[in-house]
Motif scaffolding. Structure first.
Motif, PDB file in Angstrom:
ATOM      1  N   PHE A 100     -56.982  11.553  33.960  1.00 13.92           N
ATOM      2  CA  PHE A 100     -56.057  10.513  33.535  1.00 13.92           C
ATOM      3  C   PHE A 100     -55.323  11.050  32.316  1.00 13.92           C
ATOM      4  CE2 PHE A 100     -58.554   7.852  36.194  1.00 13.92           C
ATOM      5  CZ  PHE A 100     -57.860   6.674  36.399  1.00 13.92           C
ATOM      6  N   VAL A 101     -54.003  11.181  32.412  1.00 17.98           N
ATOM      7  CA  VAL A 101     -53.214  11.699  31.295  1.00 17.98           C
ATOM      8  C   VAL A 101     -52.150  10.671  30.934  1.00 17.98           C
ATOM      9  CG1 VAL A 101     -51.671  13.529  30.494  1.00 17.98           C
ATOM     10  CG2 VAL A 101     -53.540  14.078  32.047  1.00 17.98           C
ATOM     11  N   ASN A 102     -52.143  10.279  29.671  1.00 16.84           N
ATOM     12  CA  ASN A 102     -51.107   9.377  29.186  1.00 16.84           C
ATOM     13  C   ASN A 102     -49.762  10.104  29.283  1.00 16.84           C
ATOM     14  OD1 ASN A 102     -49.277   7.954  27.334  1.00 16.84           O
ATOM     15  ND2 ASN A 102     -51.098   6.804  26.778  1.00 16.84           N
ATOM     16  N   LYS A 103     -48.761   9.443  29.857  1.00 15.21           N
ATOM     17  CA  LYS A 103     -47.452  10.078  30.076  1.00 15.21           C
ATOM     18  C   LYS A 103     -46.805  10.529  28.776  1.00 15.21           C
ATOM     19  CE  LYS A 103     -46.653   7.651  34.388  1.00 15.21           C
ATOM     20  NZ  LYS A 103     -45.922   6.621  35.100  1.00 15.21           N
ATOM     21  N   ASP A 104     -47.201   9.932  27.646  1.00 11.21           N
ATOM     22  CA  ASP A 104     -46.674  10.336  26.346  1.00 11.21           C
ATOM     23  C   ASP A 104     -47.443  11.506  25.744  1.00 11.21           C
ATOM     24  OD1 ASP A 104     -44.815   8.291  26.499  1.00 11.21           O
ATOM     25  OD2 ASP A 104     -46.096   6.862  25.451  1.00 11.21           O
ATOM     26  N   SER A 105     -48.518  11.964  26.410  1.00 11.54           N
ATOM     27  CA  SER A 105     -49.391  12.992  25.843  1.00 11.54           C
ATOM     28  C   SER A 105     -49.531  14.220  26.725  1.00 11.54           C
ATOM     29  CB  SER A 105     -50.789  12.395  25.613  1.00 11.54           C
ATOM     30  OG  SER A 105     -50.723  11.281  24.775  1.00 11.54           O
ATOM     31  N   ILE A 106     -48.547  14.495  27.554  1.00 16.84           N
ATOM     32  CA  ILE A 106     -48.626  15.614  28.494  1.00 16.84           C
ATOM     33  C   ILE A 106     -48.932  16.932  27.775  1.00 16.84           C
ATOM     34  CG2 ILE A 106     -47.328  16.975  30.196  1.00 16.84           C
ATOM     35  CD1 ILE A 106     -48.080  14.159  31.151  1.00 16.84           C
ATOM     36  N   ASN A 107     -48.425  17.108  26.556  1.00 16.90           N
ATOM     37  CA  ASN A 107     -48.626  18.369  25.838  1.00 16.90           C
ATOM     38  C   ASN A 107     -50.060  18.572  25.351  1.00 16.90           C
ATOM     39  OD1 ASN A 107     -45.950  19.045  26.188  1.00 16.90           O
ATOM     40  ND2 ASN A 107     -45.303  18.071  24.279  1.00 16.90           N
ATOM     41  N   SER A 108     -50.894  17.534  25.400  1.00 18.25           N
ATOM     42  CA  SER A 108     -52.258  17.679  24.885  1.00 18.25           C
ATOM     43  C   SER A 108     -53.304  17.656  25.997  1.00 18.25           C
ATOM     44  CB  SER A 108     -52.545  16.592  23.855  1.00 18.25           C
ATOM     45  OG  SER A 108     -52.379  15.314  24.422  1.00 18.25           O
ATOM     46  N   ILE A 109     -52.920  18.022  27.212  1.00 18.60           N
ATOM     47  CA  ILE A 109     -53.855  18.038  28.342  1.00 18.60           C
ATOM     48  C   ILE A 109     -55.065  18.916  28.040  1.00 18.60           C
ATOM     49  CG2 ILE A 109     -54.162  18.865  30.714  1.00 18.60           C
ATOM     50  CD1 ILE A 109     -51.431  17.795  31.373  1.00 18.60           C
ATOM     51  N   SER A 110     -54.862  20.030  27.359  1.00 19.04           N
ATOM     52  CA  SER A 110     -55.970  20.957  27.094  1.00 19.04           C
ATOM     53  C   SER A 110     -57.040  20.350  26.193  1.00 19.04           C
ATOM     54  CB  SER A 110     -55.442  22.240  26.458  1.00 19.04           C
ATOM     55  OG  SER A 110     -54.860  21.953  25.208  1.00 19.04           O
ATOM     56  N   LYS A 111     -56.743  19.253  25.516  1.00 20.88           N
ATOM     57  CA  LYS A 111     -57.703  18.630  24.599  1.00 20.88           C
ATOM     58  C   LYS A 111     -58.488  17.491  25.242  1.00 20.88           C
ATOM     59  CE  LYS A 111     -54.833  19.790  20.657  1.00 20.88           C
ATOM     60  NZ  LYS A 111     -53.916  19.309  19.640  1.00 20.88           N
ATOM     61  N   LEU A 112     -58.272  17.225  26.523  1.00 17.92           N
ATOM     62  CA  LEU A 112     -58.958  16.114  27.173  1.00 17.92           C
ATOM     63  C   LEU A 112     -60.425  16.452  27.434  1.00 17.92           C
ATOM     64  CD1 LEU A 112     -56.300  14.946  29.791  1.00 17.92           C
ATOM     65  CD2 LEU A 112     -56.567  14.263  27.408  1.00 17.92           C
ATOM     66  N   THR A 113     -61.261  15.404  27.446  1.00 16.78           N
ATOM     67  CA  THR A 113     -62.697  15.541  27.688  1.00 16.78           C
ATOM     68  C   THR A 113     -63.152  14.351  28.542  1.00 16.78           C
ATOM     69  OG1 THR A 113     -63.437  14.204  25.809  1.00 16.78           O
ATOM     70  CG2 THR A 113     -62.961  16.549  25.368  1.00 16.78           C
ATOM     71  N   PRO A 114     -64.435  14.280  28.890  1.00 19.07           N
ATOM     72  CA  PRO A 114     -64.949  13.114  29.614  1.00 19.07           C
ATOM     73  C   PRO A 114     -65.144  11.878  28.722  1.00 19.07           C
ATOM     74  CG  PRO A 114     -66.294  15.049  30.066  1.00 19.07           C
ATOM     75  CD  PRO A 114     -65.398  15.401  28.937  1.00 19.07           C
ATOM     76  N   ILE A 115     -64.782  11.985  27.446  1.00 18.08           N
ATOM     77  CA  ILE A 115     -64.869  10.866  26.509  1.00 18.08           C
ATOM     78  C   ILE A 115     -63.497  10.207  26.435  1.00 18.08           C
ATOM     79  CG2 ILE A 115     -65.452  10.191  24.141  1.00 18.08           C
ATOM     80  CD1 ILE A 115     -67.797  11.533  25.523  1.00 18.08           C
ATOM     81  N   TYR A 116     -63.450   8.864  26.389  1.00 17.89           N
ATOM     82  CA  TYR A 116     -62.164   8.159  26.350  1.00 17.89           C
ATOM     83  C   TYR A 116     -61.356   8.537  25.116  1.00 17.89           C
ATOM     84  CZ  TYR A 116     -58.648   4.632  25.636  1.00 17.89           C
ATOM     85  OH  TYR A 116     -57.444   4.013  25.394  1.00 17.89           O
ATOM     86  N   ASN A 117     -60.076   8.751  25.326  1.00 19.51           N
ATOM     87  CA  ASN A 117     -59.095   8.941  24.268  1.00 19.51           C
ATOM     88  C   ASN A 117     -57.790   8.376  24.807  1.00 19.51           C
ATOM     89  OD1 ASN A 117     -56.917  10.295  22.698  1.00 19.51           O
ATOM     90  ND2 ASN A 117     -58.666  11.279  21.716  1.00 19.51           N
TER      91      ASN A 117
END
Length: 193
Positions: A32-49
């Motif tokens: 799940f990627v917020n459309k305003d945060s496409i540039n930070s995909i590499s920082k995603l984890t299984p924890i909600y943000n």
């Protein structure tokens, strides 16, 4: 401090899968990627943000699919264009029963509901906005599945799972169709519908 320890445990658990290439090619997550945060995909984890997060097999999530609620559902398996969940699973002493599975297409309207509860105190649940998130299934070499959780309760050991909440991953068991959020200061009953 406890949240940091849990996160480090997950990182260790997931990194061990990276050593077996046979497992890697079958590992998928739902991103799940917020459309305003496409540039930070590499920082995603299984924890909600707010910028995004991953759904990992063997985790428990509150799904809203095409408007229908599937709260405390275990994510069983992820394929290229669909995934499987079970709303009817039970924690038994040192084992688990899964009595059904539901196939969900990636093209359906899928939202994740999140409770915000800590030490028995909670706020109103929120859910992801369909217009704000892009959802895709992607292969991964980091996250394959969550490990089961052993929960000690009244002298008995139950098999539980990690439950996705707005403030982190919590331990959850379901006994006699009743979900219990298990924390150090007690067990708290959650709403199923």
């Amino acid at each position: 401090m406890k949240t940091i320890i849990i996160i480090l445990t997950f990182i260790y658990t997931f990194s061990s899968y990276g050593q077996n290439k046979e497992i890697d090619k079958n590992c998928r997550i739902i991103q799940f990627v917020n459309k305003d945060s496409i540039n930070s995909i590499s920082k995603l984890t299984p924890i909600y943000n707010k910028r995004g997060f991953y759904l990992v097999p063997n985790g428990v999530y509150d799904f809203v699919i095409d408007g229908e609620k599937y709260f405390q559902s275990i994510l069983l398996k992820i394929e290229n264009d669909k995934f499987y969940i079970s709303k009817n699973w039970q924690s038994n002493e040192q084992s688990e029963i899964i009595s059904d599975s539901i196939a969900v297409s990636i093209n359906q309207e899928i939202q994740i509901r999140m409770v915000s509860i800590d030490k028995g105190v909670g706020n109103m649940p929120t859910k992801t906005n369909l217009k704000k998130y892009n959802m895709t299934i992607i292969p991964t070499d980091k996250y394959c599945r969550f490990e089961n959780v052993e929960i000690l309760s009244k002298g008995k050991k139950y098999l539980g799972h990690y439950y996705f909440t707005e403030i982190g991953l919590k331990k959850l068991k379901i006994v006699n169709e009743t979900p219990f959020l298990c924390e150090e200061n007690g067990e708290f009953i959650l709403r199923r519908n």
